[in-house]
Design a protein around this motif. Structure first.
Motif, PDB file in Angstrom:
ATOM      1  N   MET A 153       0.850  -1.205   0.000  1.00  0.00           N
ATOM      2  CA  MET A 153       0.000   0.000   0.000  1.00  0.00           C
ATOM      3  C   MET A 153       0.873   1.238   0.000  1.00  0.00           C
ATOM      4  O   MET A 153       1.781   1.369   0.800  1.00  0.00           O
ATOM      5  CB  MET A 153      -0.893  -0.005   1.251  1.00  0.00           C
ATOM      6  CG  MET A 153      -1.958   1.072   1.202  1.00  0.00           C
ATOM      7  SD  MET A 153      -3.236   0.835   2.480  1.00  0.00           S
ATOM      8  CE  MET A 153      -2.258   0.649   3.937  1.00  0.00           C
TER       9      MET A 153
ATOM     10  N   ILE B 187     -17.891   8.018   3.647  1.00  0.00           N
ATOM     11  CA  ILE B 187     -17.924   7.278   2.388  1.00  0.00           C
ATOM     12  C   ILE B 187     -18.715   8.057   1.345  1.00  0.00           C
ATOM     13  O   ILE B 187     -19.616   8.818   1.665  1.00  0.00           O
ATOM     14  CB  ILE B 187     -18.481   5.839   2.545  1.00  0.00           C
ATOM     15  CG1 ILE B 187     -19.970   5.826   2.866  1.00  0.00           C
ATOM     16  CG2 ILE B 187     -17.732   5.090   3.620  1.00  0.00           C
ATOM     17  CD1 ILE B 187     -20.520   4.417   3.059  1.00  0.00           C
TER      18      ILE B 187
ATOM     19  N   SER C 264     -13.959   5.486   0.194  1.00  0.00           N
ATOM     20  CA  SER C 264     -14.159   5.894   1.584  1.00  0.00           C
ATOM     21  C   SER C 264     -12.834   6.379   2.145  1.00  0.00           C
ATOM     22  O   SER C 264     -11.769   6.003   1.647  1.00  0.00           O
ATOM     23  CB  SER C 264     -14.692   4.744   2.432  1.00  0.00           C
ATOM     24  OG  SER C 264     -13.663   3.831   2.726  1.00  0.00           O
TER      25      SER C 264
ATOM     26  N   LEU D 196     -10.752   7.376   6.016  1.00  0.00           N
ATOM     27  CA  LEU D 196     -10.678   7.519   7.461  1.00  0.00           C
ATOM     28  C   LEU D 196      -9.501   8.454   7.713  1.00  0.00           C
ATOM     29  O   LEU D 196      -8.355   8.112   7.422  1.00  0.00           O
ATOM     30  CB  LEU D 196     -10.443   6.164   8.126  1.00  0.00           C
ATOM     31  CG  LEU D 196     -10.502   6.056   9.653  1.00  0.00           C
ATOM     32  CD1 LEU D 196      -9.256   6.560  10.333  1.00  0.00           C
ATOM     33  CD2 LEU D 196     -11.736   6.752  10.247  1.00  0.00           C
TER      34      LEU D 196
ATOM     35  N   LEU E 287      -6.513   7.361   5.298  1.00  0.00           N
ATOM     36  CA  LEU E 287      -6.573   6.076   4.604  1.00  0.00           C
ATOM     37  C   LEU E 287      -7.672   6.136   3.553  1.00  0.00           C
ATOM     38  O   LEU E 287      -8.811   6.485   3.866  1.00  0.00           O
ATOM     39  CB  LEU E 287      -6.888   4.962   5.606  1.00  0.00           C
ATOM     40  CG  LEU E 287      -7.151   3.572   5.011  1.00  0.00           C
ATOM     41  CD1 LEU E 287      -5.876   2.976   4.425  1.00  0.00           C
ATOM     42  CD2 LEU E 287      -7.747   2.632   6.056  1.00  0.00           C
TER      43      LEU E 287
ATOM     44  N   LEU F 271     -14.497   1.248  -2.406  1.00  0.00           N
ATOM     45  CA  LEU F 271     -15.752   0.608  -1.989  1.00  0.00           C
ATOM     46  C   LEU F 271     -16.297  -0.376  -3.013  1.00  0.00           C
ATOM     47  O   LEU F 271     -17.356  -0.966  -2.797  1.00  0.00           O
ATOM     48  CB  LEU F 271     -16.821   1.667  -1.693  1.00  0.00           C
ATOM     49  CG  LEU F 271     -16.594   2.523  -0.446  1.00  0.00           C
ATOM     50  CD1 LEU F 271     -17.783   3.445  -0.225  1.00  0.00           C
ATOM     51  CD2 LEU F 271     -16.378   1.661   0.786  1.00  0.00           C
TER      52      LEU F 271
ATOM     53  N   GLY G 100     -13.566  -3.197  -1.291  1.00  0.00           N
ATOM     54  CA  GLY G 100     -13.063  -3.120   0.086  1.00  0.00           C
ATOM     55  C   GLY G 100     -11.558  -3.034   0.214  1.00  0.00           C
ATOM     56  O   GLY G 100     -11.018  -3.109   1.323  1.00  0.00           O
ATOM     57  N   THR G 101     -10.861  -2.879  -0.896  1.00  0.00           N
ATOM     58  CA  THR G 101      -9.399  -2.786  -0.861  1.00  0.00           C
ATOM     59  C   THR G 101      -8.963  -1.470  -0.214  1.00  0.00           C
ATOM     60  O   THR G 101      -9.518  -0.418  -0.501  1.00  0.00           O
ATOM     61  CB  THR G 101      -8.825  -2.796  -2.296  1.00  0.00           C
ATOM     62  OG1 THR G 101      -9.418  -3.866  -3.004  1.00  0.00           O
ATOM     63  CG2 THR G 101      -7.306  -2.962  -2.268  1.00  0.00           C
ATOM     64  N   HIS G 102      -7.950  -1.532   0.628  1.00  0.00           N
ATOM     65  CA  HIS G 102      -7.357  -0.312   1.185  1.00  0.00           C
ATOM     66  C   HIS G 102      -6.220   0.096   0.247  1.00  0.00           C
ATOM     67  O   HIS G 102      -5.265  -0.650   0.049  1.00  0.00           O
ATOM     68  CB  HIS G 102      -6.860  -0.559   2.607  1.00  0.00           C
ATOM     69  CG  HIS G 102      -7.944  -1.119   3.467  1.00  0.00           C
ATOM     70  ND1 HIS G 102      -9.125  -0.447   3.697  1.00  0.00           N
ATOM     71  CD2 HIS G 102      -8.068  -2.309   4.116  1.00  0.00           C
ATOM     72  CE1 HIS G 102      -9.923  -1.186   4.450  1.00  0.00           C
ATOM     73  NE2 HIS G 102      -9.307  -2.325   4.718  1.00  0.00           N
TER      74      HIS G 102
ATOM     75  N   MET H 156     -17.897  -1.037   6.449  1.00  0.00           N
ATOM     76  CA  MET H 156     -16.580  -0.576   6.883  1.00  0.00           C
ATOM     77  C   MET H 156     -16.628  -0.449   8.401  1.00  0.00           C
ATOM     78  O   MET H 156     -17.546   0.172   8.950  1.00  0.00           O
ATOM     79  CB  MET H 156     -16.258   0.801   6.278  1.00  0.00           C
ATOM     80  CG  MET H 156     -16.264   0.876   4.758  1.00  0.00           C
ATOM     81  SD  MET H 156     -14.964  -0.105   3.963  1.00  0.00           S
ATOM     82  CE  MET H 156     -13.508   0.836   4.421  1.00  0.00           C
TER      83      MET H 156
ATOM     84  N   THR I 259      -8.909  -0.484  10.589  1.00  0.00           N
ATOM     85  CA  THR I 259      -9.989  -0.357   9.602  1.00  0.00           C
ATOM     86  C   THR I 259     -10.202  -1.719   8.953  1.00  0.00           C
ATOM     87  O   THR I 259      -9.243  -2.325   8.474  1.00  0.00           O
ATOM     88  CB  THR I 259      -9.615   0.668   8.510  1.00  0.00           C
ATOM     89  OG1 THR I 259      -9.372   1.934   9.128  1.00  0.00           O
ATOM     90  CG2 THR I 259     -10.740   0.807   7.487  1.00  0.00           C
ATOM     91  N   ILE I 260     -11.430  -2.177   8.959  1.00  0.00           N
ATOM     92  CA  ILE I 260     -11.735  -3.463   8.315  1.00  0.00           C
ATOM     93  C   ILE I 260     -12.883  -3.264   7.342  1.00  0.00           C
ATOM     94  O   ILE I 260     -13.914  -2.708   7.698  1.00  0.00           O
ATOM     95  CB  ILE I 260     -12.188  -4.527   9.331  1.00  0.00           C
ATOM     96  CG1 ILE I 260     -11.294  -4.525  10.569  1.00  0.00           C
ATOM     97  CG2 ILE I 260     -12.210  -5.910   8.687  1.00  0.00           C
ATOM     98  CD1 ILE I 260     -11.921  -5.283  11.710  1.00  0.00           C
ATOM     99  N   SER I 261     -12.683  -3.715   6.122  1.00  0.00           N
ATOM    100  CA  SER I 261     -13.796  -3.768   5.177  1.00  0.00           C
ATOM    101  C   SER I 261     -14.312  -5.201   5.177  1.00  0.00           C
ATOM    102  O   SER I 261     -13.526  -6.151   5.111  1.00  0.00           O
ATOM    103  CB  SER I 261     -13.339  -3.345   3.779  1.00  0.00           C
ATOM    104  OG  SER I 261     -12.298  -4.171   3.324  1.00  0.00           O
TER     105      SER I 261
ATOM    106  N   GLN J  56     -10.855  -7.368   4.723  1.00  0.00           N
ATOM    107  CA  GLN J  56      -9.525  -6.797   4.480  1.00  0.00           C
ATOM    108  C   GLN J  56      -9.259  -5.726   5.543  1.00  0.00           C
ATOM    109  O   GLN J  56     -10.049  -4.806   5.708  1.00  0.00           O
ATOM    110  CB  GLN J  56      -9.464  -6.178   3.083  1.00  0.00           C
ATOM    111  CG  GLN J  56      -9.653  -7.213   1.970  1.00  0.00           C
ATOM    112  CD  GLN J  56      -9.730  -6.577   0.592  1.00  0.00           C
ATOM    113  OE1 GLN J  56      -8.731  -6.182   0.002  1.00  0.00           O
ATOM    114  NE2 GLN J  56     -10.939  -6.472   0.070  1.00  0.00           N
ATOM    115  N   GLY J  57      -8.140  -5.880   6.245  1.00  0.00           N
ATOM    116  CA  GLY J  57      -7.867  -4.973   7.362  1.00  0.00           C
ATOM    117  C   GLY J  57      -6.514  -4.308   7.262  1.00  0.00           C
ATOM    118  O   GLY J  57      -5.568  -4.857   6.703  1.00  0.00           O
ATOM    119  N   VAL J  58      -6.451  -3.099   7.810  1.00  0.00           N
ATOM    120  CA  VAL J  58      -5.176  -2.402   7.926  1.00  0.00           C
ATOM    121  C   VAL J  58      -5.229  -1.599   9.224  1.00  0.00           C
ATOM    122  O   VAL J  58      -6.287  -1.087   9.600  1.00  0.00           O
ATOM    123  CB  VAL J  58      -4.890  -1.499   6.697  1.00  0.00           C
ATOM    124  CG1 VAL J  58      -5.947  -0.408   6.554  1.00  0.00           C
ATOM    125  CG2 VAL J  58      -3.514  -0.887   6.762  1.00  0.00           C
TER     126      VAL J  58
END
Lengths: 310, 310
Positions: free
Chosen positions: A1, A57, A64, A66, A86, A90, A93-95, B51, B68-70, B82-84
């Motif tokens: 990332m 979002i 979205s 944060l 971050l 959406l 759900g990928t960061h 989210m 953060t978790i999607s 997916q979390g970060v």
């Protein structure tokens, strides 16, 4: 990332981009595409330090954010406020990325003032007065000069030397207006068509009686109930008052909270930035007050990310 | 700001580290050093997608996290969850690093089960039954074999082939226990000293009458009110029931919420993981139920970061 520093973002993402992206998010807001939850505030016990978490979002763009901000008022070697945002996708759900958020926060605030100034200041406005040359002030100037042909900039700061440094910084950036530094705020405001206030003051930073009859004021300081910078008389006599976010202003915009308590102002009578049209009155006293909201951060974070990856 | 992927973290940060770090955070929790706010949930309209934002600070170690978790249940090419996690330094508000959080979430859940198993399972426990060989199951096994000398592992999964793959994965990892795959859960549980449940079931995944008189059960599935995996009769007859977090369990631990409604269980009578001592009863039926809480993530995120930078 990927992580993008303030410096990396500043190189590609400019005021004109931020203005377009903030305008677009105001449309999304009107189309009910934005979902924002109350920010979470965590106070660090035994200190003045606070952690803020602002999620939001956008169901139109399908991004979205944060935004995390640490506010450490007694910091010496590090900035008082440090932010990182971050960005998540959406659609799956990928960061995607983290973007440092000091520059973006200042830029989006400048872009918001630019949009309000464009709608509310008289077309021929050419004198800008800047009160407070600290943290947020620079991008406030960049915003105003993007929307009006400013010939003269009058600078006033409690510490005179800092205003001189600010003049130098504007000139180094390429601002071609004639820039004057004042040690008397009365002189600085008296011929101003537009006034930018960006202070941490707890009392009015100008006197209403010194203003021209037609003037537009941008207030971006005063972000706590005990703060104030715009004169109450100006609030009382204003022809138009515009807020960036009603809920935020009701909890943070110090002089307006006080003015409402004193019966000079009613939050529910104010106009919201998203509702401003091109048909607003540009005579008399007009005021734009901003405290910030996560959707503005969403706008510039998404925009900057796209440009960085274009 | 550094980003650490699951793969990078997995190479250096192991189950034994997570167990030590989770034990330490339980002490910090007992010393009132942990401040956690309610998580923020943002549901994406018109979808099943959510989210989640989980903030937490530790005033002893002086670190804070925001996880953060999607959760995108219909994801095909990307993971459902997916979390970060953002790690910040509370001495000066600096944002230090982002750590991918899938591995760390599974590992801390395994470490929690390890700590509970160590306190509650009989010393001579040597048969482990695993029900559900999906997402969380692998680190659950790693946790148990860290604290007991497990000679036999019985695997049961609704899809038999997946249990066979899981056996291979454990063997590839170097697990030396004798591993058996069952197509009948009754056979899989009947000689078990310890049972790990990690399913998304909405009904009990074993029958209480098939269990040994002394058995310890770890339940990490059943994270929504409508889910259940541990048999209600086992809850009703359990000698000790331990929860990882009271507030979380009251809102998420499906079979316990149901058991309380039916009068078979009282959340306020349960023991919390932080309050477990070495003097617990290890006979009869003991149950550890976990749903997760941000301070457990804080423990492993901080621990992994330190080890990655040692």
């Amino acid at each position: 990332m990927q992580f993008y520093s303030d410096e990396a973002i500043e190189q590609v993402y400019k005021m004109r981009h931020a203005i377009e992206d903030v305008k677009a998010i105001l449309n999304d807001l009107n189309d009910d595409k934005i979902i924002m939850k109350e920010r979470t505030v965590l106070e660090v016990p035994g200190t003045q330090n606070t952690m803020l978490y602002m999620p939001c979002i956008n169901t139109k763009s399908n991004y979205s954010i944060l935004k995390t901000i640490s506010i450490f008022p007694e910091n010496k070697s590090k900035p008082v406020s440090q932010g990182v945002t971050l960005l998540s996708d959406l659609t799956d759900g990928t960061h995607i990325a983290n973007l440092e958020s000091s520059y973006l926060t200042r830029l989006r605030t400048g872009a918001m003032s630019a949009i309000a100034t464009d709608k509310l200041a008289k077309q021929g406005a050419e004198v800008l007065c800047v009160i407070g040359t600290g943290g947020m002030a620079f991008e406030q100037v960049l915003g105003v000069i993007e929307v009006r042909n400013i010939k003269t900039i009058n600078l006033y700061n409690r510490t005179y030397e800092k205003a001189k440094d600010f003049k130098q910084r504007l000139e180094d950036f390429g601002v071609t207006s004639d820039i004057q530094v004042f040690d008397d705020v009365t002189e600085a405001v008296k011929n101003a068509d537009i006034i930018n206030c960006a202070t941490r003051s707890e009392e009015s930073v100008f006197d209403h009686k010194d203003l021209q009859a037609s003037v537009h004021i941008n207030g971006v300081g005063s972000y706590l109930p005990e703060m104030r910078e715009i004169d109450t008389i100006s609030i009382k006599h204003a022809d138009t008052i515009v807020l960036d976010d009603l809920h935020g202003a009701q909890h943070e915009a110090g002089e307006f909270i006080q003015a409402e308590q004193d019966g000079h102002f009613d939050f529910n009578q104010a106009t919201l930035l998203k509702d401003l049209t091109d048909k607003n009155k540009t005579e008399g006293v007009t005021i734009f007050k901003s405290v910030g909201a996560a959707y503005y951060d969403l706008a510039v974070t998404t925009g900057a990310y796209k440009l960085l990856n274009a």
